[in-house]
Scaffold this motif. Structure first.
Motif, PDB file in Angstrom:
ATOM      1  N   UNK A 133       1.459   1.520   7.163  1.00 49.62           N
ATOM      2  CA  UNK A 133       1.131   2.591   7.986  1.00 49.62           C
ATOM      3  C   UNK A 133       0.318   3.752   7.175  1.00 49.62           C
ATOM      4  N   UNK A 134      -0.314   4.542   7.989  1.00 51.03           N
ATOM      5  CA  UNK A 134      -1.102   5.466   7.387  1.00 51.03           C
ATOM      6  C   UNK A 134      -0.423   6.855   6.857  1.00 51.03           C
ATOM      7  N   UNK A 135      -0.789   7.296   5.928  1.00 55.22           N
ATOM      8  CA  UNK A 135      -0.008   8.560   5.268  1.00 55.22           C
ATOM      9  C   UNK A 135      -0.258   9.749   6.294  1.00 55.22           C
ATOM     10  N   UNK A 136      -1.127   9.580   7.111  1.00 53.69           N
ATOM     11  CA  UNK A 136      -1.327  10.806   8.185  1.00 53.69           C
ATOM     12  C   UNK A 136      -0.826  10.526   9.446  1.00 53.69           C
ATOM     13  N   UNK A 137      -0.068   9.667   9.460  1.00 50.83           N
ATOM     14  CA  UNK A 137       0.675   9.190  10.728  1.00 50.83           C
ATOM     15  C   UNK A 137       1.617  10.443  11.326  1.00 50.83           C
ATOM     16  N   UNK A 138       1.849  10.605  12.586  1.00 46.43           N
ATOM     17  CA  UNK A 138       2.871  11.196  13.064  1.00 46.43           C
ATOM     18  C   UNK A 138       4.369  11.172  12.314  1.00 46.43           C
ATOM     19  N   UNK A 139       5.160  12.178  11.896  1.00 45.36           N
ATOM     20  CA  UNK A 139       6.261  12.071  11.418  1.00 45.36           C
ATOM     21  C   UNK A 139       7.072  11.100  11.932  1.00 45.36           C
TER      22      UNK A 139
ATOM     23  N   UNK B 294      14.817  -4.407   3.832  1.00 39.96           N
ATOM     24  CA  UNK B 294      14.161  -4.652   2.276  1.00 39.96           C
ATOM     25  C   UNK B 294      12.750  -5.125   1.991  1.00 39.96           C
ATOM     26  N   UNK B 295      11.961  -4.756   2.824  1.00 35.23           N
ATOM     27  CA  UNK B 295      10.444  -5.365   2.890  1.00 35.23           C
ATOM     28  C   UNK B 295       9.478  -4.494   2.243  1.00 35.23           C
ATOM     29  N   UNK B 296       8.287  -5.277   2.099  1.00 31.84           N
ATOM     30  CA  UNK B 296       7.008  -4.323   1.881  1.00 31.84           C
ATOM     31  C   UNK B 296       6.967  -3.192   2.616  1.00 31.84           C
ATOM     32  N   UNK B 297       6.468  -2.086   2.103  1.00 33.48           N
ATOM     33  CA  UNK B 297       6.191  -0.962   2.795  1.00 33.48           C
ATOM     34  C   UNK B 297       4.928   0.020   2.145  1.00 33.48           C
ATOM     35  N   UNK B 298       3.900  -0.320   2.708  1.00 35.72           N
ATOM     36  CA  UNK B 298       2.684   0.325   2.371  1.00 35.72           C
ATOM     37  C   UNK B 298       2.312   1.707   3.153  1.00 35.72           C
ATOM     38  N   UNK B 299       2.255   2.716   2.437  1.00 31.16           N
ATOM     39  CA  UNK B 299       1.889   3.923   3.090  1.00 31.16           C
ATOM     40  C   UNK B 299       0.191   4.275   2.620  1.00 31.16           C
ATOM     41  N   UNK B 300      -0.772   3.974   3.607  1.00 32.71           N
ATOM     42  CA  UNK B 300      -2.084   4.054   3.237  1.00 32.71           C
ATOM     43  C   UNK B 300      -2.743   5.571   2.945  1.00 32.71           C
ATOM     44  N   UNK B 301      -3.159   6.020   1.691  1.00 30.88           N
ATOM     45  CA  UNK B 301      -3.572   7.296   1.957  1.00 30.88           C
ATOM     46  C   UNK B 301      -4.749   7.740   2.945  1.00 30.88           C
ATOM     47  N   UNK B 302      -4.735   8.800   3.433  1.00 28.28           N
ATOM     48  CA  UNK B 302      -5.916   9.367   4.349  1.00 28.28           C
ATOM     49  C   UNK B 302      -5.826   8.615   5.710  1.00 28.28           C
ATOM     50  N   UNK B 303      -5.006   7.844   6.098  1.00 23.85           N
ATOM     51  CA  UNK B 303      -5.215   7.064   7.463  1.00 23.85           C
ATOM     52  C   UNK B 303      -4.246   7.762   8.263  1.00 23.85           C
ATOM     53  N   UNK B 304      -4.720   7.626   9.715  1.00 24.20           N
ATOM     54  CA  UNK B 304      -3.830   8.103  10.724  1.00 24.20           C
ATOM     55  C   UNK B 304      -3.529   6.839  11.821  1.00 24.20           C
ATOM     56  N   UNK B 305      -2.939   7.083  12.644  1.00 26.99           N
ATOM     57  CA  UNK B 305      -2.617   6.242  13.738  1.00 26.99           C
ATOM     58  C   UNK B 305      -3.872   5.099  14.241  1.00 26.99           C
ATOM     59  N   UNK B 306      -4.915   5.968  14.306  1.00 23.85           N
ATOM     60  CA  UNK B 306      -5.974   5.119  15.157  1.00 23.85           C
ATOM     61  C   UNK B 306      -6.909   4.521  14.026  1.00 23.85           C
ATOM     62  N   UNK B 307      -6.902   5.093  12.753  1.00 24.48           N
ATOM     63  CA  UNK B 307      -7.947   4.398  11.895  1.00 24.48           C
ATOM     64  C   UNK B 307      -7.531   3.476  10.911  1.00 24.48           C
ATOM     65  N   UNK B 308      -6.180   3.386  10.753  1.00 24.23           N
ATOM     66  CA  UNK B 308      -5.338   2.431   9.883  1.00 24.23           C
ATOM     67  C   UNK B 308      -5.786   1.019  10.097  1.00 24.23           C
ATOM     68  N   UNK B 309      -5.817   0.809  11.451  1.00 23.34           N
ATOM     69  CA  UNK B 309      -6.255  -0.726  11.571  1.00 23.34           C
ATOM     70  C   UNK B 309      -7.421  -1.084  11.386  1.00 23.34           C
ATOM     71  N   UNK B 310      -8.398  -0.495  10.936  1.00 26.86           N
ATOM     72  CA  UNK B 310      -9.865  -0.655  10.609  1.00 26.86           C
ATOM     73  C   UNK B 310      -9.820  -1.626   9.360  1.00 26.86           C
ATOM     74  N   UNK B 311      -8.543  -1.658   8.562  1.00 25.78           N
ATOM     75  CA  UNK B 311      -8.641  -2.501   7.261  1.00 25.78           C
ATOM     76  C   UNK B 311      -8.434  -3.986   7.728  1.00 25.78           C
ATOM     77  N   UNK B 312      -8.016  -4.271   9.044  1.00 29.29           N
ATOM     78  CA  UNK B 312      -8.319  -5.712   9.385  1.00 29.29           C
ATOM     79  C   UNK B 312      -9.631  -6.122   9.525  1.00 29.29           C
ATOM     80  N   UNK B 313     -10.799  -5.424   9.434  1.00 27.15           N
ATOM     81  CA  UNK B 313     -11.973  -5.733   9.723  1.00 27.15           C
ATOM     82  C   UNK B 313     -12.709  -6.205   8.363  1.00 27.15           C
ATOM     83  N   UNK B 314     -12.079  -5.867   7.512  1.00 29.37           N
ATOM     84  CA  UNK B 314     -12.653  -6.046   6.205  1.00 29.37           C
ATOM     85  C   UNK B 314     -11.871  -7.028   5.330  1.00 29.37           C
ATOM     86  N   UNK B 315     -12.737  -8.169   5.151  1.00 33.13           N
ATOM     87  CA  UNK B 315     -12.310  -9.416   4.539  1.00 33.13           C
ATOM     88  C   UNK B 315     -11.940  -9.282   2.991  1.00 33.13           C
TER      89      UNK B 315
END
Length: 262
Positions: free
Chosen positions: A211-217, A231-252
């Motif tokens: 999830x992006x750190x700038x996501x809605x609460x 009890x699983x992995x949980x990544x909060x990506x800095x600087x990302x919101x709901x609509x740009x966090x998925x851009x990470x899937x484009x980058x191999x």
């Protein structure tokens, strides 16, 4: 208590209006490029309805496995055609990538959509051998998390699951009963309980919530609750919101694709 504003994501994301046309443009260009090289199989029917179809993008050489990306839109909007470009990261790393569409509410219920996505995963898995990794965004994150529940996928398909990576997922449907969207979603208490991943047993397959750190609460809370429940992995990506966090899937070479394929 009306929670419509809490779950109104586009309203609270500056510049949202630019995203849908950008997604559509990038997706079309990606499909055209892979079609020209023979690496796209488009419009494969996995069910009887016109929306029950998927696109399959193939890597160079034999696939090392399958990735399935399930789109979001609160089970109310979009189809696979806006997201093709998100296949590039995993495809460039040797995976075949399937992107299904599915019927939308209010024509069907969320329970029906879960069954359709299971059909799509099963169909794609029978086209591509090897390990299966699932990822999805928002409502799509909910849907891929649901695939971890016993009995949703056929046993032989579930046994091939290697990783599930829900992105900004909706994990507890009960709050959505208190939004204006529920006029079309038609979630009741029984469906909210049955369809909420937070009420599923912890899966055996590795899971990472992203999830992006700038996501809605409300969405940050939804992600955290599932990470705690499973009890699983949980990544909060800095600087990302709901609509740009998925851009990470484009980058191999990026961290999201690396985690998905781990």
């Amino acid at each position: 208590m009306d929670l419509s504003d809490a779950y109104s994501i586009s309203k609270h994301t500056p510049g949202f209006e630019a995203y849908p046309p950008l997604w559509a443009q990038k997706a079309e260009a990606f499909r055209n490029r892979l079609s020209e090289t023979g690496h796209a199989r488009l419009g494969l029917a996995y069910g009887d309805g016109t929306r029950q179809a998927l696109d399959l993008f193939l890597p160079e050489g034999s696939p090392r496995g399958l990735v399935v990306f399930v789109h979001g839109g609160y089970w109310l909007a979009f189809d696979r055609s806006s997201w093709s470009h998100l296949a590039e990261g995993a495809r460039a790393r040797g995976s075949a990538v399937a992107l299904p569409s599915y019927d939308l509410c209010p024509t069907v219920r969320i329970t029906d959509i879960t069954r359709q996505v299971a059909q799509a995963v099963t169909f794609a898995a029978r086209e591509v051998p090897g390990p299966i990794r699932l990822t999805g965004h928002s409502a799509g994150g909910h849907l891929v998390a649901r695939m971890a529940a016993p009995g949703i996928l056929p046993d032989e398909i579930a046994a091939r699951l290697a990783h599930i990576l829900p992105i900004s997922p909706l994990t507890d449907l009960a709050p959505l009963m208190q939004t204006a969207m529920n006029a079309d979603l038609r979630i009741d208490a029984a469906e909210a309980r049955a369809e909420s991943p937070v009420h599923q047993a912890k899966p055996r397959v590795p899971v990472t919530i992203w999830v992006g750190a700038n996501e809605r609460p409300a969405l940050l809370d939804q992600s955290e609750r599932l990470a705690n429940a499973w009890g699983c992995g949980h990544v909060v990506e800095p600087g990302k919101h709901h609509f740009d966090v998925i851009e990470g899937l484009e980058d191999p070479g990026g961290p999201m694709v690396a985690r998905l394929l781990s």
